[in-house]
Design an enzyme around this catalytic site. Sequence first.
Site, PDB file in Angstrom:
ATOM      1  N   CYS A 177      13.314  11.900   5.360  1.00 24.47           N
ATOM      2  CA  CYS A 177      13.562  11.477   6.745  1.00 24.47           C
ATOM      3  C   CYS A 177      15.019  11.707   7.136  1.00 24.47           C
ATOM      4  O   CYS A 177      15.346  11.790   8.306  1.00 24.47           O
ATOM      5  CB  CYS A 177      13.193  10.011   6.906  1.00 24.47           C
ATOM      6  SG  CYS A 177      14.072   8.975   5.718  1.00 24.47           S
ATOM      7  N   GLU A 229       9.882  15.847  15.573  1.00 22.34           N
ATOM      8  CA  GLU A 229      10.080  15.854  14.120  1.00 22.34           C
ATOM      9  C   GLU A 229       9.102  16.834  13.469  1.00 22.34           C
ATOM     10  O   GLU A 229       7.908  16.782  13.721  1.00 22.34           O
ATOM     11  CB  GLU A 229       9.843  14.449  13.538  1.00 22.34           C
ATOM     12  CG  GLU A 229      10.151  14.406  12.063  1.00 22.34           C
ATOM     13  CD  GLU A 229       9.859  13.055  11.412  1.00 22.34           C
ATOM     14  OE1 GLU A 229       8.764  12.510  11.630  1.00 22.34           O
ATOM     15  OE2 GLU A 229      10.727  12.561  10.675  1.00 22.34           O
ATOM     16  N   GLU A 234      10.809   1.593   9.638  1.00 19.34           N
ATOM     17  CA  GLU A 234      11.682   2.738   9.327  1.00 19.34           C
ATOM     18  C   GLU A 234      10.873   3.989   9.639  1.00 19.34           C
ATOM     19  O   GLU A 234       9.947   4.324   8.906  1.00 19.34           O
ATOM     20  CB  GLU A 234      12.081   2.715   7.843  1.00 19.34           C
ATOM     21  CG  GLU A 234      12.774   1.450   7.406  1.00 19.34           C
ATOM     22  CD  GLU A 234      14.119   1.249   8.084  1.00 19.34           C
ATOM     23  OE1 GLU A 234      14.740   2.245   8.471  1.00 19.34           O
ATOM     24  OE2 GLU A 234      14.536   0.092   8.233  1.00 19.34           O
ATOM     25  N   LYS A 264       0.847  -1.196   0.000  1.00 20.57           N
ATOM     26  CA  LYS A 264       0.000   0.000   0.000  1.00 20.57           C
ATOM     27  C   LYS A 264       0.882   1.245   0.000  1.00 20.57           C
ATOM     28  O   LYS A 264       1.622   1.490   0.949  1.00 20.57           O
ATOM     29  CB  LYS A 264      -0.908   0.036   1.243  1.00 20.57           C
ATOM     30  CG  LYS A 264      -1.993   1.096   1.112  1.00 20.57           C
ATOM     31  CD  LYS A 264      -2.737   1.362   2.387  1.00 20.57           C
ATOM     32  CE  LYS A 264      -2.086   2.421   3.222  1.00 20.57           C
ATOM     33  NZ  LYS A 264      -1.986   3.742   2.584  1.00 20.57           N
TER      34      LYS A 264
HETATM   35  P1  NAD Z   1       2.437   7.893   8.132  1.00 16.70           P
HETATM   36  O1  NAD Z   1       2.919   7.063   9.253  1.00 16.70           O
HETATM   37  O2  NAD Z   1       1.301   8.815   8.378  1.00 16.70           O
HETATM   38  O3  NAD Z   1       1.984   6.994   6.903  1.00 16.70           O
HETATM   39  C1  NAD Z   1       2.850   6.054   6.305  1.00 16.70           C
HETATM   40  C2  NAD Z   1       2.028   4.957   5.668  1.00 16.70           C
HETATM   41  O4  NAD Z   1       1.366   4.234   6.702  1.00 16.70           O
HETATM   42  C3  NAD Z   1       0.948   5.450   4.724  1.00 16.70           C
HETATM   43  O5  NAD Z   1       0.853   4.574   3.625  1.00 16.70           O
HETATM   44  C4  NAD Z   1      -0.310   5.360   5.586  1.00 16.70           C
HETATM   45  O6  NAD Z   1      -1.489   5.208   4.850  1.00 16.70           O
HETATM   46  C5  NAD Z   1      -0.009   4.117   6.400  1.00 16.70           C
HETATM   47  N1  NAD Z   1      -0.754   3.992   7.667  1.00 16.70           N
HETATM   48  C6  NAD Z   1      -1.223   4.973   8.461  1.00 16.70           C
HETATM   49  N2  NAD Z   1      -1.874   4.431   9.521  1.00 16.70           N
HETATM   50  C7  NAD Z   1      -1.784   3.091   9.406  1.00 16.70           C
HETATM   51  C8  NAD Z   1      -2.242   1.992  10.182  1.00 16.70           C
HETATM   52  N3  NAD Z   1      -2.924   2.158  11.303  1.00 16.70           N
HETATM   53  N4  NAD Z   1      -1.953   0.746   9.754  1.00 16.70           N
HETATM   54  C9  NAD Z   1      -1.236   0.553   8.631  1.00 16.70           C
HETATM   55  N5  NAD Z   1      -0.809   1.550   7.834  1.00 16.70           N
HETATM   56  C10 NAD Z   1      -1.067   2.806   8.223  1.00 16.70           C
HETATM   57  O7  NAD Z   1       3.708   8.668   7.592  1.00 16.70           O
HETATM   58  P2  NAD Z   1       3.756   9.764   6.468  1.00 16.70           P
HETATM   59  O8  NAD Z   1       3.187  11.028   7.032  1.00 16.70           O
HETATM   60  O9  NAD Z   1       3.200   9.214   5.210  1.00 16.70           O
HETATM   61  O10 NAD Z   1       5.335   9.924   6.255  1.00 16.70           O
HETATM   62  C11 NAD Z   1       6.138  10.799   6.965  1.00 16.70           C
HETATM   63  C12 NAD Z   1       6.904  10.056   8.041  1.00 16.70           C
HETATM   64  O11 NAD Z   1       7.656   8.999   7.468  1.00 16.70           O
HETATM   65  C13 NAD Z   1       7.904  10.924   8.756  1.00 16.70           C
HETATM   66  O12 NAD Z   1       7.840  10.667  10.129  1.00 16.70           O
HETATM   67  C14 NAD Z   1       9.234  10.469   8.183  1.00 16.70           C
HETATM   68  O13 NAD Z   1      10.345  10.686   9.019  1.00 16.70           O
HETATM   69  C15 NAD Z   1       8.973   9.036   7.986  1.00 16.70           C
HETATM   70  N6  NAD Z   1       9.917   8.460   7.029  1.00 16.70           N
HETATM   71  C16 NAD Z   1      10.872   7.625   7.489  1.00 16.70           C
HETATM   72  C17 NAD Z   1      11.805   7.088   6.613  1.00 16.70           C
HETATM   73  C18 NAD Z   1      12.882   6.145   7.081  1.00 16.70           C
HETATM   74  O14 NAD Z   1      13.493   5.510   6.230  1.00 16.70           O
HETATM   75  N7  NAD Z   1      13.135   6.013   8.362  1.00 16.70           N
HETATM   76  C19 NAD Z   1      11.729   7.415   5.251  1.00 16.70           C
HETATM   77  C20 NAD Z   1      10.733   8.287   4.832  1.00 16.70           C
HETATM   78  C21 NAD Z   1       9.818   8.795   5.727  1.00 16.70           C
END
Ligand code: NAD
Length: 480
Positions: free
Chosen positions: A282, A384, A248, A173
């Site tokens: 990130c 963050e 991650e 997804k």
């Molecule tokens: P998010 O956690 O809101 O969403 C990430 C994904 O998880 C989306 O596809 C979302 O639909 C899904 N999701 C949300 N709730 C869920 C649930 N209950 N069950 C399963 N899936 C669910 O994050 P975001 O706002 O899309 O991305 C930004 C964040 O990602 C920042 O905190 C950033 O630091 C982090 N990030 C980390 C890395 C890394 O490699 N460590 C890389 C890129 C982004």
Amino acid sequence: MEKILNYINGELTNPVSGNFFPTINPAIGKPYALVPDSDKPDVTKAVEAARAAFPKWAATPASNRSAILIKIAELIERDLDKLSLAESIDQGKPVKLAKSLDIPRAAANIRFYATAILHESADAHFTNEEAINYTQYTPIGVVGCISPWNLPLYLFTWKVAPALAAGCTVVAKPSEITPMTAYLFSKLCMEAGLPAGVLNIVHGVGPKAGQAIIEHPEIKAISFTGGTATGKIIAATAGPMFKKLSLELGGKNPNIIFADCDFEKAVSTTIQSSYSNQGEICLCGSRIFVERPLYEKFLKEFTARTKALVVGDPLDEKTNLGAMASDTHMKKVLSYIELAKQEGGTIVQGGKQVKLTGRCADGYFLEPTIITGLPHTCRTNQEEIFGPLVTIMPFDTEAEVLEYANSTTYGLAATIWTENLKRAHRVAAQVKSGIIWVNCWLFRDLRTPFGGMKQSGIGREGGFEALKFFTDEKNVCIKL
Ligand code: NAD
């Protein structure tokens, strides 16, 4: 408006409910495509397809799996312009960044794992000349891959490629905020001849489609990239089900700049590490610590170069910072600028929304922002923010800057700037982050372990580690 479709069992399909929601082009602030609002029934269908496809895909020789994956990588390269434009429209990033970073990296991810499986080996242990032990790695089964909105196709393929290469079948997804390139990717998989059910892409929101993936008992492993708060929900659900987890998560990365650094390289690279992709990477450094003798000079030069950056239409080649990914996210970053003021910070540069004219008049643009005068302990320096916003602080000693750098709950990445190699080693050893760059940033070798310490996550992506994650390990002991 174009309709994005799910990719299940080799076919593009509507969600079972028939419901869609709009996705926004953040540069113009208007909806431009419709996204399936998938839920449990769609995930159930996807898991059934993946289960049916698993035995054959797992038994497909590595060289055959590799050939199909390489074909997909070639198709991404063929469609570089189309995919870059789609990524820019969906996410808000400058199209030139999508073309130079996101899309080439998506192809590289697939090539890397397509070829890695041709060079795999397994361990053998000889025990006192009495027995031989060898380790078998077998694909774990159906796995779930969930990715965020900041580097959409780049991070989507970073998970899906090792999973498919390892012989797993996948229910994936992408973020509901940036679904377009994953949809285009599903068409490329069909064109490349990926067998039906091997990869299934279910679009929709996290709490519905995402949660259904996490909860499904037939999904044996979850590879997730996103926020730390979501990571906690996933761990709480999947942990008691004994699923394998790779998380991650977020970061609050320090840049440690010593007075003996190569000044030009430190300033120009720190501009990149602060504002690339509007600070929505990130790995971006958001806390800049500068050794006091260099502090004023650094601040002056860094401010001048920040001021010179062009915030503009992502489709314009001159643009350095495009649109923030969503209105909600832009407002979140603005709220942190207000918080920084309340906490006593000085806005040295930026701090406001940018109102463009013409096509982008209703887009979500922010000025690159520098804040000084804050202690390392305040919320602005601990939480963050994930936008084009940095704080700059002076320090006097190595011990002091290590305390500052390590003071957050995160531990993803850090940069260290010094020409003193001994100091570089010493400081690198003591910064509690999974990824340290000395005198560079985002210089990647895909063989290296990638991931964070503390609340930045568990597990490592990259290299053979990621392939192993998608396998079950078994030791076979044969008495001689
Ligand atoms: P998010 O956690 O809101 O969403 C990430 C994904 O998880 C989306 O596809 C979302 O639909 C899904 N999701 C949300 N709730 C869920 C649930 N209950 N069950 C399963 N899936 C669910 O994050 P975001 O706002 O899309 O991305 C930004 C964040 O990602 C920042 O905190 C950033 O630091 C982090 N990030 C980390 C890395 C890394 O490699 N460590 C890389 C890129 C982004």
